[in-house]
Scaffold this active site. Structure first.
Site, short mmCIF file in Angstrom:
data_model
loop_
_atom_site.label_atom_id
_atom_site.label_comp_id
_atom_site.label_asym_id
_atom_site.label_seq_id
_atom_site.Cartn_x
_atom_site.Cartn_y
_atom_site.Cartn_z
N HIS A 69 -5.88 3.77 -6.89
CA HIS A 69 -6.05 5.04 -6.18
C HIS A 69 -5.23 5.01 -4.88
O HIS A 69 -4.46 5.93 -4.59
CB HIS A 69 -7.54 5.23 -5.90
CG HIS A 69 -7.89 6.40 -5.03
ND1 HIS A 69 -8.62 7.48 -5.47
CD2 HIS A 69 -7.61 6.68 -3.72
CE1 HIS A 69 -8.78 8.36 -4.50
NE2 HIS A 69 -8.17 7.89 -3.41
N GLU A 70 -5.38 3.93 -4.11
CA GLU A 70 -4.67 3.83 -2.83
C GLU A 70 -3.16 3.68 -3.03
O GLU A 70 -2.37 4.27 -2.30
CB GLU A 70 -5.19 2.66 -1.99
CG GLU A 70 -6.57 2.87 -1.41
CD GLU A 70 -6.72 4.19 -0.66
OE1 GLU A 70 -5.76 4.62 0.02
OE2 GLU A 70 -7.79 4.82 -0.78
N HIS A 73 -1.55 7.00 -3.51
CA HIS A 73 -1.28 7.67 -2.23
C HIS A 73 -0.02 7.10 -1.59
O HIS A 73 0.87 7.82 -1.14
CB HIS A 73 -2.42 7.41 -1.24
CG HIS A 73 -3.68 8.19 -1.48
ND1 HIS A 73 -3.69 9.54 -1.60
CD2 HIS A 73 -4.97 7.79 -1.56
CE1 HIS A 73 -4.95 9.94 -1.77
NE2 HIS A 73 -5.75 8.90 -1.75
ZN LIG Z 1 -7.82 8.72 -1.57
#
Ligand SMILES: [Zn+2]
Length: 377
Positions: A69-70, A73
């Protein structure tokens, strides 16, 4: 983070991945809950070793999902031209530390969306795998963890999409408001107010939950408090940046600039400038022209006994590139030059003569003045 030590795990895609010590606490909490209550209830009649292995493996995959998830980003941020200093896992999940803010609403939108989108895709994959495993007659030992991972990734996506800064949904909201109004500061203000409201709501839900006997919800209160305080901080920071963009450096420069004559000895420099003055760096002048910059570190590179016979000109840095600016440029535009590793001072030159000097301490003093005069409303 929180002054605790962190461990570097590696550099996936060239982005340093760190684990904060506070994260170990959550990891063991999740692993322990899965091992001692969740799995024994969902797949009964297995031995403790089976539950422990299953609990640890599932926790590792869950935290691997957080890292993905990170990284999503970070990779989108990097593709948009931002540099990512690191991804850190800590007690509340993960955080991508960027060196700068996105330059346009579109970039911020994509960057913020990338994380929850990845979690949703992961939720779909785990769910698909569990359906496939069920159809193939797989054991509960495989099905239950797959279902758990699908639910947890889905929840992660939904929670992060709550429209309050600094959650991903709050960043999405900010980018939309920013695109609509063209005003990043106003967009940040509303997105962070929404973040404070969501934080307060989480705390309220937790309080009612705890009153009703559901003590697991204490965690939600801590999370709500954390979101709420980050939201308030985000707006203050944005406001400071925007103030710095409005203020010309002539407002904060030290003037008249205290100059060090080129033929001064280091010995005198030390006594009359570094010890008695308020700066650690001074422009060096020869025949009315600035020829370089002298600072404490450079002086300290010279052995103490040679200070009386060494002149300032001999040790001054002659590289003035990036160290000169006109009085009308904004404070924000010179910030990067004042970071450690840069020239450390900006010489303000008007019509060929030195009008003043701006150092880190001038900027820090100014930022503290702003913080005093305008509390968050
Ligand atoms: Zn996030």
């Amino acid at each position: 983070m929180f002054g605790l030590p962190s461990v570097r795990l590696g550099r996936p895609f060239g982005i340093p991945l760190e684990i904060d010590a506070s994260w170990l606490f959550v990891f063991f909490l999740v692993a322990a809950t899965l091992t001692t209550s969740y799995f024994p209830a969902a797949v009964p009649d297995e031995g403790p070793l089976v539950y422990t292995v299953l609990g640890l493996l599932t926790s590792i995959v869950f935290f691997g999902s957080l890292v993905l998830h990170e990284l999503a980003h970070s990779l989108v941020a990097r593709a948009g031209g931002l540099s990512v200093s690191r991804v850190t896992l800590f007690v509340f999940g993960g955080v991508s530390q960027l060196d700068d803010e996105p330059s346009s609403p579109g970039r911020e939108f994509l960057m913020a969306l990338a994380g929850p989108a990845t979690s949703l895709v992961l939720a779909g994959l785990f769910w698909g795998a569990s359906v496939f495993a069920a159809a193939a007659g797989g054991s509960g030992l495989l099905l239950v963890p797959l279902e758990y991972l699908a639910v947890i990734n889905g929840s992660l996506a939904i929670f992060n999409l709550l429209p309050g800064f600094p959650l991903d949904g709050g960043r999405i909201l900010r980018s939309i408001l920013w695109a609509l109004t063209g005003d990043q500061l106003k967009a940040t203000k509303w997105a962070s107010r929404s973040g404070q409201a969501i934080g307060t709501m989480l705390i309220a839900v937790a309080v009612f939950g705890v009153l009703g006997g559901n003590f697991d919800l204490v965690w939600l209160a801590v999370m709500g408090w954390f979101i709420s305080s980050l939201a308030a901080g985000a707006y203050r920071q944005q406001m400071t940046r925007s103030r710095l963009a409005d203020v010309p450096i002539s407002t904060i420069m030290s003037t008249p600039a205290v100059l060090a004559p080129a033929d001064l000895s280091l010995e005198e420099m030390g006594h009359t400038y570094f010890l008695a003055g308020r700066h650690t760096r001074y422009p060096v002048v020869q025949d009315g022209h600035v020829i370089g910059l002298i600072d404490v570190e450079r002086a300290n590179d010279v052995p103490r006994e040679q200070w009386p016979m060494t002149t300032v000109a001999e040790v001054a840095s002659r590289n003035l590139e990036g160290a000169v600016a006109t009085p009308t440029v904004s404070v924000e535009s010179v910030l990067s030059r004042l970071e450690p590793g840069g020239p450390g001072a900006v010489l303000v030159v008007e019509d060929g003569r030195l009008a003043g000097i701006v150092t880190r301490s001038d900027v820090i003093r100014f930022i503290m003045d702003i913080a005093r005069e305008r509390p968050l409303s």
